[in-house]
Design a protein around this motif. Structure first.
Motif, PDB file in Angstrom:
ATOM      1  N   UNK A  53       0.865  -1.256  -0.261  1.00 23.81           N
ATOM      2  CA  UNK A  53      -0.140  -0.103  -0.077  1.00 23.81           C
ATOM      3  C   UNK A  53       0.854   1.173   0.225  1.00 23.81           C
ATOM      4  N   UNK A  54       1.933   1.116   0.548  1.00 19.92           N
ATOM      5  CA  UNK A  54       2.934   2.275   0.534  1.00 19.92           C
ATOM      6  C   UNK A  54       4.545   1.871   0.721  1.00 19.92           C
ATOM      7  N   UNK A  55       5.193   2.722   0.505  1.00 16.17           N
ATOM      8  CA  UNK A  55       6.710   2.585   0.639  1.00 16.17           C
ATOM      9  C   UNK A  55       7.327   3.494   1.460  1.00 16.17           C
ATOM     10  N   UNK A  56       8.041   3.548   2.352  1.00 13.09           N
ATOM     11  CA  UNK A  56       8.992   4.544   3.070  1.00 13.09           C
ATOM     12  C   UNK A  56       9.987   4.879   2.289  1.00 13.09           C
ATOM     13  N   UNK A  57       9.794   6.472   1.720  1.00  8.29           N
ATOM     14  CA  UNK A  57      11.125   6.823   0.837  1.00  8.29           C
ATOM     15  C   UNK A  57      11.491   7.918   1.491  1.00  8.29           C
ATOM     16  N   UNK A  58      11.612   8.290   2.732  1.00 10.68           N
ATOM     17  CA  UNK A  58      12.054   9.529   3.398  1.00 10.68           C
ATOM     18  C   UNK A  58      13.692   9.135   3.339  1.00 10.68           C
ATOM     19  N   UNK A  59      14.310  10.158   3.169  1.00 12.52           N
ATOM     20  CA  UNK A  59      15.606   9.978   3.274  1.00 12.52           C
ATOM     21  C   UNK A  59      16.381   9.154   2.000  1.00 12.52           C
ATOM     22  N   UNK A  60      15.670   9.016   0.873  1.00 14.24           N
ATOM     23  CA  UNK A  60      16.133   8.332  -0.274  1.00 14.24           C
ATOM     24  C   UNK A  60      17.433   8.746  -0.744  1.00 14.24           C
ATOM     25  N   UNK A  61      18.394   8.011  -1.230  1.00 17.54           N
ATOM     26  CA  UNK A  61      19.695   8.572  -1.391  1.00 17.54           C
ATOM     27  C   UNK A  61      19.744   8.585  -2.890  1.00 17.54           C
ATOM     28  N   UNK A  62      18.617   8.078  -3.675  1.00 13.33           N
ATOM     29  CA  UNK A  62      18.536   8.525  -5.124  1.00 13.33           C
ATOM     30  C   UNK A  62      17.282   9.203  -5.328  1.00 13.33           C
ATOM     31  N   UNK A  63      17.260  10.133  -6.182  1.00 13.83           N
ATOM     32  CA  UNK A  63      16.081  10.978  -6.738  1.00 13.83           C
ATOM     33  C   UNK A  63      15.886  10.355  -8.028  1.00 13.83           C
ATOM     34  N   UNK A 136       3.247   8.607  11.621  1.00 11.98           N
ATOM     35  CA  UNK A 136       4.198   7.962  12.263  1.00 11.98           C
ATOM     36  C   UNK A 136       5.616   8.304  11.874  1.00 11.98           C
ATOM     37  N   UNK A 137       6.004   9.682  11.529  1.00 10.57           N
ATOM     38  CA  UNK A 137       7.209  10.259  11.377  1.00 10.57           C
ATOM     39  C   UNK A 137       7.914   9.670  10.370  1.00 10.57           C
ATOM     40  N   UNK A 138       6.835   9.470   8.969  1.00 12.67           N
ATOM     41  CA  UNK A 138       7.798   9.172   7.712  1.00 12.67           C
ATOM     42  C   UNK A 138       7.171   9.787   6.539  1.00 12.67           C
ATOM     43  N   UNK A 139       7.891   9.596   5.644  1.00 15.29           N
ATOM     44  CA  UNK A 139       7.350  10.007   4.336  1.00 15.29           C
ATOM     45  C   UNK A 139       7.432   8.983   3.250  1.00 15.29           C
ATOM     46  N   UNK A 140       6.334   8.901   2.531  1.00 19.18           N
ATOM     47  CA  UNK A 140       6.285   7.763   1.478  1.00 19.18           C
ATOM     48  C   UNK A 140       6.038   8.066   0.047  1.00 19.18           C
ATOM     49  N   UNK A 141       6.053   6.790  -0.510  1.00 21.71           N
ATOM     50  CA  UNK A 141       5.773   7.010  -2.233  1.00 21.71           C
ATOM     51  C   UNK A 141       4.524   7.412  -2.567  1.00 21.71           C
ATOM     52  N   UNK A 142       3.631   7.608  -1.554  1.00 24.67           N
ATOM     53  CA  UNK A 142       2.198   8.055  -1.912  1.00 24.67           C
ATOM     54  C   UNK A 142       2.112   9.508  -1.215  1.00 24.67           C
ATOM     55  N   UNK A 143       3.008  10.060  -0.404  1.00 18.45           N
ATOM     56  CA  UNK A 143       3.003  11.262   0.015  1.00 18.45           C
ATOM     57  C   UNK A 143       2.853  12.533  -0.931  1.00 18.45           C
ATOM     58  N   UNK A 251      12.052  12.966  -0.210  1.00 22.97           N
ATOM     59  CA  UNK A 251      11.420  11.642  -0.432  1.00 22.97           C
ATOM     60  C   UNK A 251      11.017  11.754  -1.941  1.00 22.97           C
ATOM     61  N   UNK A 252      10.940  10.353  -2.641  1.00 24.00           N
ATOM     62  CA  UNK A 252      10.239  10.121  -3.836  1.00 24.00           C
ATOM     63  C   UNK A 252       8.992  10.004  -3.816  1.00 24.00           C
ATOM     64  N   UNK A 253       7.984  10.716  -4.522  1.00 19.44           N
ATOM     65  CA  UNK A 253       6.700  10.590  -4.687  1.00 19.44           C
ATOM     66  C   UNK A 253       6.380   9.945  -6.020  1.00 19.44           C
TER      67      UNK A 253
END
Length: 438
Positions: A53-63, A136-143, A251-253
């Motif tokens: 349903x979602x993936x945590x992407x906060x702090x991604x090292x690749x844009x 929950x203190x994160x960012x996701x691909x759906x944010x 993050x990546x959206x």
């Protein structure tokens, strides 16, 4: 019914593409008995596709930037949002200052998905508000974040993922001049990160044209914004300040529309898995869109009919990507992993190698000549031994996905072939011993 071998009714040696060896008779005066080694190379693998349903992407090292229309996964667009860190600057009141340029630098990561020969265009927007973490203190691909109505700047480029050539984008001079003026005036917006992000909430990189998604590094030298200026003294010194991505707030959206593909209508959640028999005898795995797999061996226990006692000696899983489904426009992951779950899909452990310590990563073999013999393989001997002869609640299952970093930062993908009427499909090879009393 097509059971273990998907097309053959009984486990007869003559029709199973299996072989016997090491025949022996022991203890004739006591009990007549026979031992055999048997090899079966067509055990059916039930592989399914699951959607996260979602993936945590906060702090991604690749844009990841761009959009792509793919026949397997549908239309996908990737946007990158980032907060920038403030800089330390103390002006000298005896000097004057003048802007040279405000430059965005991007270094390709080597990742791509799509036609790298097409020109890409990206709009850079300012965020309307600072990036705020969700509950929950994160960012996701759906944010999603709101952006200003008009872009700050637009630029075009041709992807060069293999050359990894730097892309340099000169941002508007008036924007850079305003930043320099505020720094010289010692505006308190630069004194703390909290104040800085209220004045400069961040940037969103939005694809508007092209047929490719390209990866760029996110680090101290890529995705950074550099303010070049001159310090007007007797020598007129060149200086620069670097605004780096605040990796706690980037993050990546991803937007994904699978209309017209086998994935259309899929609902997220492991309980909503879709068997390969429902998706054209294919199973799908991809990073940032969130597709992964479950594997079961529903007819494993049919091997018990081979003899009075059956002992598993070796079991190897082979997984074949669809030929020509990679390399030209997409990339296979080097690392995929198997996770053991119970009947409720609760994770219990990894699948380890023979040493019991090293996590298996798929042992990718690539056929660069014609692609026919490209496959992943896993030693499943211990897993098959533990589950042979079990039923229902006692039977374990396997989940399969890329490693966490690849899932969260790439569009690497595999389309697995699972058509039992064709060669080089997903299969389990089993070697076992049988003992028969006569």
């Amino acid at each position: 019914m097509k059971k273990l071998f998907y097309g053959l009714a009984l486990l007869a040696a003559a029709t199973l593409c299996s072989c016997h060896d090491d025949y022996s008779q022991l203890g004739h005066s006591l009990v007549e008995s026979s031992f055999y080694n048997v090899f079966v190379d067509t055990c059916y693998v039930d592989i399914s596709t699951i959607l996260l349903d979602s993936i945590v992407t906060r702090g991604d090292t690749i844009c990841q930037l761009g959009s792509y229309q793919d026949s397997n996964f549908g239309h996908v667009t990737s946007t990158f949002c980032a907060e920038y860190s403030t800089v330390s600057f103390t002006p000298n009141t005896n000097y004057g200052y003048t802007l040279d340029s405000l430059v965005l630098r991007l270094w390709p990561s080597g990742h791509y998905w799509g036609d790298t020969l097409t020109q890409q265009r990206v709009d850079i927007y300012e965020l309307k508000y600072p990036i705020v973490l969700e509950n929950d203190e994160d960012l996701y691909n759906v944010t999603r974040m709101e952006v200003e109505d008009t872009p700050l700047y637009s630029f075009s480029y041709y992807p060069t993922p293999n050359k990894k050539k730097e892309i340099e984008v000169r941002l508007p001079d008036e924007y850079g001049a305003q930043i320099l003026d505020d720094l010289v005036a010692q505006d308190n917006s630069f004194t703390t990160q909290e104040r800085f992000k209220k004045r400069f909430p961040g940037l969103a990189f939005v694809s508007v044209e092209g047929d490719c998604i390209t990866g760029f590094q996110v680090n101290d030298s890529s995705l950074c914004v550099t303010l070049h200026y001159h310090e007007l003294t007797e020598n007129s010194n060149e200086r620069s300040l670097i605004f780096k991505v605040n990796t706690n707030y980037c993050y990546n959206a991803v937007s994904h529309d699978p209309t017209g593909t086998y994935l259309e209508g899929m609902v997220s959640g492991v309980e909503n898995l879709v068997h390969s028999t429902q998706t054209g005898n294919l199973a799908f795995m991809q990073g940032l869109t969130g597709y992964y797999n479950q594997l079961e061996f529903p007819f494993l226990n049919d091997l018990e009919s081979y003899g009075d006692v059956v002992s598993i000696e070796k079991a190897t899983l082979y997984l074949y990507p669809v030929r020509k489904s990679y390399n030209e426009v997409s990339q296979l992951p080097d690392d995929i992993r198997l996770y053991i779950t119970d009947e409720n899909n609760v994770l219990e452990d990894y699948v380890y190698g023979s040493d019991g310590v090293t996590v298996q990563t798929g042992n990718l073999t690539v056929d660069y000549l014609n692609g026919k013999e490209t496959y992943y393989s896993f030693d499943l001997t211990e897993f098959i031994r533990n589950n042979f002869g079990t039923w229902g609640m006692k039977r374990q299952k396997l989940l399969m996905n890329m490693d966490d970093e690849d899932v969260a930062t790439t569009f690497n993908q595999v389309v697995f072939a699972n058509d039992p009427t064709q060669d080089r499909q997903c299969r389990l090879d089993v070697r076992f011993k049988i003992y028969n009393e006569k």
